[in-house]
Motif scaffolding. Structure first.
Motif, mmCIF file in Angstrom:
data_model
loop_
_atom_site.group_PDB
_atom_site.id
_atom_site.type_symbol
_atom_site.label_atom_id
_atom_site.label_comp_id
_atom_site.label_asym_id
_atom_site.label_seq_id
_atom_site.Cartn_x
_atom_site.Cartn_y
_atom_site.Cartn_z
ATOM 1 N N ALA A 76 -5.355 -9.872 1.312
ATOM 2 C CA ALA A 76 -5.411 -8.544 1.930
ATOM 3 C C ALA A 76 -4.737 -8.553 3.308
ATOM 4 O O ALA A 76 -3.981 -7.635 3.649
ATOM 5 C CB ALA A 76 -6.869 -8.090 2.054
ATOM 6 N N THR A 77 -5.001 -9.604 4.099
ATOM 7 C CA THR A 77 -4.387 -9.711 5.426
ATOM 8 C C THR A 77 -2.883 -9.853 5.311
ATOM 9 O O THR A 77 -2.117 -9.242 6.066
ATOM 10 C CB THR A 77 -4.965 -10.912 6.190
ATOM 11 O OG1 THR A 77 -6.385 -10.776 6.284
ATOM 12 C CG2 THR A 77 -4.366 -11.003 7.584
ATOM 13 N N LEU A 78 -2.445 -10.667 4.352
ATOM 14 C CA LEU A 78 -1.018 -10.879 4.143
ATOM 15 C C LEU A 78 -0.317 -9.570 3.789
ATOM 16 O O LEU A 78 0.739 -9.236 4.337
ATOM 17 C CB LEU A 78 -0.796 -11.900 3.030
ATOM 18 C CG LEU A 78 0.662 -12.201 2.670
ATOM 19 C CD1 LEU A 78 1.314 -13.025 3.767
ATOM 20 C CD2 LEU A 78 0.753 -12.921 1.339
ATOM 21 N N VAL A 79 -0.902 -8.802 2.873
ATOM 22 C CA VAL A 79 -0.311 -7.523 2.457
ATOM 23 C C VAL A 79 -0.266 -6.548 3.631
ATOM 24 O O VAL A 79 0.725 -5.836 3.828
ATOM 25 C CB VAL A 79 -1.109 -6.918 1.278
ATOM 26 C CG1 VAL A 79 -0.634 -5.499 0.986
ATOM 27 C CG2 VAL A 79 -0.952 -7.787 0.034
ATOM 28 N N LEU A 80 -1.345 -6.518 4.419
ATOM 29 C CA LEU A 80 -1.398 -5.614 5.568
ATOM 30 C C LEU A 80 -0.299 -5.940 6.575
ATOM 31 O O LEU A 80 0.403 -5.049 7.064
ATOM 32 C CB LEU A 80 -2.770 -5.711 6.242
ATOM 33 C CG LEU A 80 -2.979 -4.819 7.478
ATOM 34 C CD1 LEU A 80 -2.848 -3.346 7.087
ATOM 35 C CD2 LEU A 80 -4.346 -5.089 8.107
ATOM 36 N N ILE A 81 -0.134 -7.232 6.887
ATOM 37 C CA ILE A 81 0.909 -7.663 7.824
ATOM 38 C C ILE A 81 2.289 -7.287 7.290
ATOM 39 O O ILE A 81 3.146 -6.772 8.022
ATOM 40 C CB ILE A 81 0.840 -9.186 8.041
ATOM 41 C CG1 ILE A 81 -0.454 -9.577 8.757
ATOM 42 C CG2 ILE A 81 2.048 -9.678 8.848
ATOM 43 C CD1 ILE A 81 -0.702 -11.068 8.781
ATOM 44 N N THR A 82 2.495 -7.536 5.997
ATOM 45 C CA THR A 82 3.801 -7.272 5.377
ATOM 46 C C THR A 82 4.147 -5.792 5.404
ATOM 47 O O THR A 82 5.254 -5.401 5.791
ATOM 48 C CB THR A 82 3.796 -7.787 3.927
ATOM 49 O OG1 THR A 82 3.501 -9.186 3.916
ATOM 50 C CG2 THR A 82 5.145 -7.546 3.269
ATOM 51 N N ILE A 83 3.205 -4.959 4.984
ATOM 52 C CA ILE A 83 3.448 -3.521 4.922
ATOM 53 C C ILE A 83 3.653 -2.941 6.319
ATOM 54 O O ILE A 83 4.579 -2.141 6.545
ATOM 55 C CB ILE A 83 2.290 -2.802 4.193
ATOM 56 C CG1 ILE A 83 2.290 -3.197 2.713
ATOM 57 C CG2 ILE A 83 2.412 -1.290 4.343
ATOM 58 C CD1 ILE A 83 1.153 -2.598 1.921
ATOM 59 N N LEU A 84 2.814 -3.354 7.262
ATOM 60 C CA LEU A 84 2.935 -2.835 8.631
ATOM 61 C C LEU A 84 4.277 -3.237 9.241
ATOM 62 O O LEU A 84 4.979 -2.407 9.828
ATOM 63 C CB LEU A 84 1.782 -3.359 9.487
ATOM 64 C CG LEU A 84 1.736 -2.862 10.940
ATOM 65 C CD1 LEU A 84 1.622 -1.349 10.972
ATOM 66 C CD2 LEU A 84 0.569 -3.500 11.680
ATOM 67 N N GLY A 85 4.645 -4.505 9.094
ATOM 68 C CA GLY A 85 5.926 -4.961 9.633
ATOM 69 C C GLY A 85 7.104 -4.275 8.986
ATOM 70 O O GLY A 85 8.054 -3.855 9.666
ATOM 71 N N GLY A 86 7.059 -4.151 7.654
ATOM 72 C CA GLY A 86 8.140 -3.478 6.933
ATOM 73 C C GLY A 86 8.286 -2.024 7.345
ATOM 74 O O GLY A 86 9.406 -1.520 7.497
ATOM 75 N N CYS A 87 7.142 -1.345 7.543
ATOM 76 C CA CYS A 87 7.165 0.068 7.967
ATOM 77 C C CYS A 87 7.813 0.218 9.341
ATOM 78 O O CYS A 87 8.646 1.108 9.554
ATOM 79 C CB CYS A 87 5.743 0.624 8.013
ATOM 80 S SG CYS A 87 5.017 1.002 6.414
ATOM 81 N N ILE A 88 7.431 -0.661 10.256
ATOM 82 C CA ILE A 88 7.980 -0.583 11.618
ATOM 83 C C ILE A 88 9.484 -0.862 11.600
ATOM 84 O O ILE A 88 10.272 -0.133 12.220
ATOM 85 C CB ILE A 88 7.255 -1.577 12.552
ATOM 86 C CG1 ILE A 88 5.805 -1.129 12.760
ATOM 87 C CG2 ILE A 88 7.985 -1.682 13.898
ATOM 88 C CD1 ILE A 88 4.970 -2.103 13.561
ATOM 89 N N GLY A 89 9.903 -1.908 10.880
ATOM 90 C CA GLY A 89 11.318 -2.241 10.814
ATOM 91 C C GLY A 89 12.150 -1.119 10.212
ATOM 92 O O GLY A 89 13.221 -0.773 10.736
ATOM 93 N N ALA A 90 11.661 -0.545 9.103
ATOM 94 C CA ALA A 90 12.388 0.546 8.449
ATOM 95 C C ALA A 90 12.434 1.779 9.337
ATOM 96 O O ALA A 90 13.455 2.480 9.394
ATOM 97 C CB ALA A 90 11.728 0.879 7.114
ATOM 98 N N SER A 91 11.347 2.062 10.053
ATOM 99 C CA SER A 91 11.301 3.216 10.948
ATOM 100 C C SER A 91 12.280 3.044 12.103
ATOM 101 O O SER A 91 12.933 4.007 12.530
ATOM 102 C CB SER A 91 9.880 3.410 11.489
ATOM 103 O OG SER A 91 8.972 3.663 10.436
#
Length: 258
Positions: A76-91
């Motif tokens: 769960a922590t891994l997915v959260l880190i991945t999604i949050l980082g990906g969202c910020i980078g794409a934004s």
């Protein structure tokens, strides 16, 4: 579109899909090809990333049984880190000026190429596969914070620019104490798929994906991915890596001179 543009996109999609299937580096082909046919740089980056997404998902499924999480990090922590980082980078990409991104492109390709070149050598030499992981019982909080920050930074990079993402992830996983290459590959493919998927969703919402080019290149990339599996047995991985590094340096030099 002209026939020449179709040929360029189909060829780039097939070659990019093949490279991603056997060694990585497909974005070194798709990004310049899309810019060559007239797609703006930011849109070209987003469209090329979207075109290669099916290959990431297929690779994740292939390595699903080998996925191995780093010590101290749950799924769960891994997915959260991945999604949050990906969202910020794409934004960040969506808010990047076309001229600014054009200036950054050769530096990003050069960085990814260098990482692609030195990453496997560091992994093979054991430099990145420390027997003492960053996350241990002693100093757990500090080490865990460092590990999460490193992974998060790579996820932001992946959401912004997908080139060289796989080898950079392997490097970070090595620093986090993982030594089982199959397990690292499985986790690398999972994280890459999540980053790419969330980035593509944000790119689509932001309206920067060129849909016509995506359909053509995406279909070609799928064909290339299947073909890549056959070619993987005919060429050594070292030969493919040399080819990809050469392409990366040539592409970065070309963009520097533009």
């Amino acid at each position: 579109m002209e026939i020449t543009q179709w040929v360029i996109m189909i060829a780039a999609g097939i070659l990019g899909g093949m490279l991603n299937a056997v060694a990585g580096g497909g974005s070194f082909i798709t990004l310049p090809a899309l810019i060559l046919v007239g797609v703006p740089p930011v849109s070209a980056n987003a469209t090329g990333t979207a075109a290669l997404l099916p290959g990431y998902i297929a690779s994740t499924w292939r390595f699903r049984r080998e996925i191995e999480l780093p010590t101290g990090l749950n799924f769960a922590t891994l997915v959260l880190i991945t999604i949050l980082g990906g969202c910020i980078g794409a934004s960040i990409l969506l808010h990047t000026n076309e001229q600014v991104f054009s200036i950054l492109i050769p530096w990003l390709i050069l960085f990814a190429t260098i990482m692609f070149f030195i990453g496997p050598r560091l992994l093979d030499s054991g430099v990145l596969s420390s027997k003492k992981p960053l996350i241990t019982r002693s100093g757990y909080c500090n080490r865990k914070t460092i590990a999460i920050f490193c992974l998060f930074s790579v996820c932001v990079y992946g959401g912004y620019f997908n080139g060289g993402l796989g080898i950079i992830l392997l490097a970070v996983l090595g620093l986090m104490g993982q030594t089982n290459l199959h397990g690292m590959n499985g986790l690398k493919n999972l994280v890459s798929s999540l980053i790419t998927f969330i980035a593509v969703v944000i790119y689509a919402i932001g309206g920067v994906i060129a849909s016509e080019q995506l359909l053509i290149m995406g279909a070609a990339a799928i064909v290339g991915g299947y073909a890549g599996a056959a070619f993987a047995y005919r060429f050594s991985k070292q030969v493919l890596q040399v080819f990809i590094v050469a392409v990366g340096f040539i592409m970065s030099l070309g963009f520097f001179l533009m």
